[in-house]
Scaffold this motif. Structure first.
Motif, mmCIF file in Angstrom:
data_model
loop_
_atom_site.group_PDB
_atom_site.id
_atom_site.type_symbol
_atom_site.label_atom_id
_atom_site.label_comp_id
_atom_site.label_asym_id
_atom_site.label_seq_id
_atom_site.Cartn_x
_atom_site.Cartn_y
_atom_site.Cartn_z
ATOM 1 N N GLN A 43 0.722 -1.484 0.004
ATOM 2 C CA GLN A 43 -0.009 0.067 -0.190
ATOM 3 C C GLN A 43 0.844 1.298 -0.048
ATOM 4 N N TRP A 44 1.916 1.170 0.584
ATOM 5 C CA TRP A 44 2.922 2.560 0.837
ATOM 6 C C TRP A 44 3.172 2.770 -0.639
ATOM 7 N N ASP A 45 3.526 1.886 -1.519
ATOM 8 C CA ASP A 45 4.038 2.271 -2.844
ATOM 9 C C ASP A 45 2.867 2.940 -3.657
ATOM 10 N N ILE A 46 1.633 2.482 -3.412
ATOM 11 C CA ILE A 46 0.466 3.346 -3.896
ATOM 12 C C ILE A 46 0.390 4.706 -3.470
ATOM 13 N N ASP A 47 0.297 4.787 -1.894
ATOM 14 C CA ASP A 47 0.425 6.035 -1.472
ATOM 15 C C ASP A 47 1.412 7.207 -1.843
ATOM 16 N N GLN A 48 2.799 6.550 -1.933
ATOM 17 C CA GLN A 48 3.675 7.330 -2.711
ATOM 18 C C GLN A 48 3.395 8.217 -3.890
#
Length: 75
Positions: free
Chosen positions: A66-71
Motif C-alpha cells: 500500500q505504501w508504494d501506491i500512497d507514494q
C-alpha cells in the motif's frame, strides 16, 4: 492533475507524468504507471473495494505494498 468520478465511491486521478491512480472511497488502491503497467495494493480491504479494483484494472496487475501506491499521491 485531473480528477474523474467513476461512480459511487470510485475516483481516478490522472497525474501530469501520465500515471493514473484509482481511489476506492478515499484510499488509493491501484494505479496505471507508465513503464510499469498496472499495479494494485496487496492490502485487503472490503469486498466492495476489491470489486472496484477489479472493475478498473484492464490487464493483469502486479501487487505492491500500500505504501508504494500512497507514494504516488504524496504531494
Amino acid at each position: 492533475m485531473q480528477v474523474q468520478s467513476l461512480g459511487a465511491n470510485k475516483t481516478q486521478v490522472d497525474l501530469a507524468d501520465g500515471t493514473s491512480v484509482f481511489f476506492s472511497y478515499k484510499t488509493p488502491v491501484a494505479a496505471l504507471v507508465p513503464g510499469k503497467g498496472w499495479i494494485r495494493t496487496s492490502t485487503r480491504y472490503s469486498v466492495t473495494t476489491t470489486k472496484h479494483i477489479n472493475q478498473w484494472i484492464q490487464a493483469p496487475a502486479t501487487e505492491v505494498d500500500q505504501w508504494d501506491i500512497d507514494q504516488l499521491v504524496a504531494f
